[in-house]
Write an enzyme that holds these catalytic residues in place. Sequence first.
Site, PDB file in Angstrom:
ATOM      1  N   CYS A  36       0.873  -1.287   0.032  1.00  0.00           N
ATOM      2  CA  CYS A  36       0.108  -0.035  -0.012  1.00  0.00           C
ATOM      3  C   CYS A  36       0.925   1.353   0.066  1.00  0.00           C
ATOM      4  CB  CYS A  36      -0.787   0.117   1.248  1.00  0.00           C
ATOM      5  SG  CYS A  36      -0.005   0.082   2.590  1.00  0.00           S
ATOM      6  N   ASP A  38       2.068   2.755   2.445  1.00  0.00           N
ATOM      7  CA  ASP A  38       1.827   3.508   4.077  1.00  0.00           C
ATOM      8  C   ASP A  38       3.032   3.327   4.701  1.00  0.00           C
ATOM      9  OD1 ASP A  38      -0.529   4.385   2.805  1.00  0.00           O
ATOM     10  OD2 ASP A  38      -1.830   2.770   4.023  1.00  0.00           O
ATOM     11  N   CYS A  63      -3.138   5.018   6.091  1.00  0.00           N
ATOM     12  CA  CYS A  63      -4.985   4.856   6.246  1.00  0.00           C
ATOM     13  C   CYS A  63      -5.117   4.798   7.626  1.00  0.00           C
ATOM     14  CB  CYS A  63      -5.172   3.316   5.516  1.00  0.00           C
ATOM     15  SG  CYS A  63      -4.831   2.183   6.576  1.00  0.00           S
ATOM     16  N   CYS A 107      -2.243  -3.499   8.095  1.00  0.00           N
ATOM     17  CA  CYS A 107      -2.149  -2.189   8.782  1.00  0.00           C
ATOM     18  C   CYS A 107      -1.863  -2.772  10.310  1.00  0.00           C
ATOM     19  CB  CYS A 107      -3.325  -1.614   8.817  1.00  0.00           C
ATOM     20  SG  CYS A 107      -4.218  -1.346   7.306  1.00  0.00           S
TER      21      CYS A 107
HETATM   22 FE1  FES Z   1      -1.381   0.467   4.315  1.00  0.00          FE
HETATM   23 FE2  FES Z   1      -3.612   0.469   5.844  1.00  0.00          FE
HETATM   24  S1  FES Z   1      -3.803   0.256   3.847  1.00  0.00           S
HETATM   25  S2  FES Z   1      -1.291   0.650   6.491  1.00  0.00           S
END
Ligand code: FES
Length: 129
Positions: A36, A38, A63, A107
């Site tokens: 993702c 993140d 997110c 996550c």
């Molecule tokens: Fe990447 Fe939640 S979608 S940390």
Amino acid sequence: MVIQYTSKVIEHFKNPHNIGKIEDADAYAVEGGPACGDQIAMYLKIDRDTKVITDIKFESFGCAANVATASIVTDMAKGKTIEEAMKTTWKRVAEELGGLPPIKMHCSIMAVDALKNALKNYLNKAKEK
Ligand code: FES
């Protein structure tokens, strides 16, 4: 697609606990999710003698579940010893939040990895001294 979060996830997302940076942190790690993109940065203050986590903060670049899981991980870790905090599991984190949607489980894994990697960095640094 609408993602269904529990009220506890939403609460931690809207009012995250322990958010921010510790400038003189004893332990630090950044964890990223290749899928993702993140990230979470985790900062800890650790009592050198008792090995208790006296303060912990995080910065989130991700997110809603990223913010909520990091928030609860910091709550769970504060006041624990390094050894106790190392036993934190992503399953326990998800349970504390009343559950996470399956596509958001990674996550919680990232939040726990950030905590554990910060602690490992601290232990490795201590060994070098
Ligand atoms: Fe990447 Fe939640 S979608 S940390």
